[in-house]
Design a protein around this motif. Sequence first.
Motif, PDB file in Angstrom:
ATOM      1  N   LYS A 131     -15.000 -51.770  90.168  1.00 33.06           N
ATOM      2  CA  LYS A 131     -14.621 -51.099  88.922  1.00 33.06           C
ATOM      3  C   LYS A 131     -13.785 -49.868  89.233  1.00 33.06           C
ATOM      4  CE  LYS A 131     -17.492 -48.431  86.633  1.00 33.06           C
ATOM      5  NZ  LYS A 131     -18.618 -47.937  85.803  1.00 33.06           N
ATOM      6  N   PHE A 132     -12.661 -49.744  88.532  1.00 28.26           N
ATOM      7  CA  PHE A 132     -11.842 -48.532  88.628  1.00 28.26           C
ATOM      8  C   PHE A 132     -11.801 -47.871  87.262  1.00 28.26           C
ATOM      9  CE2 PHE A 132      -7.699 -46.332  88.301  1.00 28.26           C
ATOM     10  CZ  PHE A 132      -7.899 -45.388  89.302  1.00 28.26           C
ATOM     11  N   ASP A 133     -12.336 -46.644  87.178  1.00 32.08           N
ATOM     12  CA  ASP A 133     -12.365 -45.887  85.933  1.00 32.08           C
ATOM     13  C   ASP A 133     -11.023 -45.181  85.761  1.00 32.08           C
ATOM     14  OD1 ASP A 133     -12.821 -43.761  83.973  1.00 32.08           O
ATOM     15  OD2 ASP A 133     -14.954 -44.209  84.202  1.00 32.08           O
ATOM     16  N   LEU A 134     -10.281 -45.553  84.717  1.00 30.71           N
ATOM     17  CA  LEU A 134      -8.937 -45.012  84.512  1.00 30.71           C
ATOM     18  C   LEU A 134      -8.946 -43.536  84.139  1.00 30.71           C
ATOM     19  CD1 LEU A 134      -7.572 -48.073  82.551  1.00 30.71           C
ATOM     20  CD2 LEU A 134      -6.714 -47.296  84.769  1.00 30.71           C
ATOM     21  N   ASN A 135     -10.003 -43.071  83.506  1.00 25.72           N
ATOM     22  CA  ASN A 135     -10.078 -41.671  83.093  1.00 25.72           C
ATOM     23  C   ASN A 135     -10.606 -40.779  84.213  1.00 25.72           C
ATOM     24  OD1 ASN A 135      -9.162 -42.187  80.401  1.00 25.72           O
ATOM     25  ND2 ASN A 135     -11.208 -42.934  79.883  1.00 25.72           N
ATOM     26  N   ARG A 136     -11.670 -41.213  84.862  1.00 26.80           N
ATOM     27  CA  ARG A 136     -12.267 -40.409  85.926  1.00 26.80           C
ATOM     28  C   ARG A 136     -11.566 -40.590  87.271  1.00 26.80           C
ATOM     29  NH1 ARG A 136     -18.780 -41.336  84.889  1.00 26.80           N
ATOM     30  NH2 ARG A 136     -18.850 -40.497  82.753  1.00 26.80           N
ATOM     31  N   LYS A 137     -10.715 -41.619  87.366  1.00 22.71           N
ATOM     32  CA  LYS A 137     -10.046 -41.940  88.628  1.00 22.71           C
ATOM     33  C   LYS A 137     -11.083 -42.133  89.742  1.00 22.71           C
ATOM     34  CE  LYS A 137      -5.776 -41.540  87.084  1.00 22.71           C
ATOM     35  NZ  LYS A 137      -6.068 -41.226  85.697  1.00 22.71           N
ATOM     36  N   SER A 138     -12.015 -43.057  89.504  1.00 28.00           N
ATOM     37  CA  SER A 138     -13.081 -43.296  90.473  1.00 28.00           C
ATOM     38  C   SER A 138     -13.280 -44.795  90.679  1.00 28.00           C
ATOM     39  CB  SER A 138     -14.396 -42.663  89.998  1.00 28.00           C
ATOM     40  OG  SER A 138     -14.815 -43.247  88.770  1.00 28.00           O
ATOM     41  N   LEU A 139     -13.814 -45.159  91.860  1.00 23.66           N
ATOM     42  CA  LEU A 139     -14.112 -46.539  92.218  1.00 23.66           C
ATOM     43  C   LEU A 139     -15.612 -46.727  92.337  1.00 23.66           C
ATOM     44  CD1 LEU A 139     -11.425 -47.145  94.978  1.00 23.66           C
ATOM     45  CD2 LEU A 139     -11.625 -48.498  92.877  1.00 23.66           C
ATOM     46  N   ASP A 140     -16.064 -47.941  91.997  1.00 20.85           N
ATOM     47  CA  ASP A 140     -17.495 -48.229  92.075  1.00 20.85           C
ATOM     48  C   ASP A 140     -17.673 -49.709  92.355  1.00 20.85           C
ATOM     49  OD1 ASP A 140     -20.349 -47.616  91.747  1.00 20.85           O
ATOM     50  OD2 ASP A 140     -20.185 -48.840  89.940  1.00 20.85           O
ATOM     51  N   LEU A 141     -18.641 -50.047  93.211  1.00 16.40           N
ATOM     52  CA  LEU A 141     -18.970 -51.435  93.524  1.00 16.40           C
ATOM     53  C   LEU A 141     -20.339 -51.771  92.951  1.00 16.40           C
ATOM     54  CD1 LEU A 141     -17.796 -51.688  97.234  1.00 16.40           C
ATOM     55  CD2 LEU A 141     -16.973 -53.132  95.364  1.00 16.40           C
ATOM     56  N   ARG A 142     -20.457 -52.944  92.335  1.00 20.92           N
ATOM     57  CA  ARG A 142     -21.733 -53.351  91.758  1.00 20.92           C
ATOM     58  C   ARG A 142     -21.967 -54.829  92.065  1.00 20.92           C
ATOM     59  NH1 ARG A 142     -25.046 -51.532  87.590  1.00 20.92           N
ATOM     60  NH2 ARG A 142     -23.554 -49.906  87.060  1.00 20.92           N
TER      61      ARG A 142
END
Length: 275
Positions: A131-142
């Motif tokens: 997941k790439f959050d367009l507002n927070r500019k962050s990556l996350d794996l789930r």
Amino acid sequence: MALGWRHGLGLFFHKIRFEVLVWDPVAGHQHLLAVPPDFEFQGAKGDISGAVLRAAGDADHFRVVMVGSNGKQPRTVLACVYSSEAGAWGDFISAPLPPEGLFIFRSQPAVLAGGCLHWSLTMAGSRSILKFDLNRKSLDLRLLPGDYYTPLSPVKFAVMRAEGGGMGFLFLFGFTAELWSLNPNRDGVMIWEPGRSIELDKLLRLNPEKDTPHVIGYAEENNVVFFWTVVGVFMVHLDSWWFKKLSKTSLDSWYHPFEIAYTPGMVVDMMELKL
């Protein structure tokens, strides 16, 4: 290599030149961009992907999000955003990977849901979501829920928009299509929960002995999924289960639906895209 279509734009990756092409087939515009050299690409391993998007009502500007690996130790997953308005790539965003550090992007393009881009990938012997959050500019794996949905199981799956607009998944086991979504439990922790399901052999009147369906495409703005069967390709609306048979084809590969918004009163020539 087609990476995906969104907001009337197509995104293609040139493996040899290490470039991406943004194509607006209606306006006839093309934009060729060099991929930042920090990304690693090892051919058939599928360790790079991307997505294109633009803001509602803004036909002049777009953004490209590239995701992949740096190829170094310890391995990390990277993301970088190109803005046509700025005419440049932004800073790299990174997130650590598990010790195995190997992942493969599936052929499915990213899905935009809840202000985030989501890619399905195989990593460390299991299936995951990047997941790439367009507002927070962050990556996350789930990780996907449970060992039942491992790469060796007969379950087929694809990222979809869930009810309410968030990210979800469609699981296809045999002829049963089941929608899953993330919901908070009593402690406020987000957990996977199954939702509505449908028997496709009954809905589409398929022969259970030979017409096994495959997920081959998804149109996120209309929440429509495409299923390939021996008797043809079916388009199914996930909100109403309304369906339509589109064609009969022997080609079982990923389809890239072309969706575009237009201003009322504007004349647009209709076209058919064949890739």
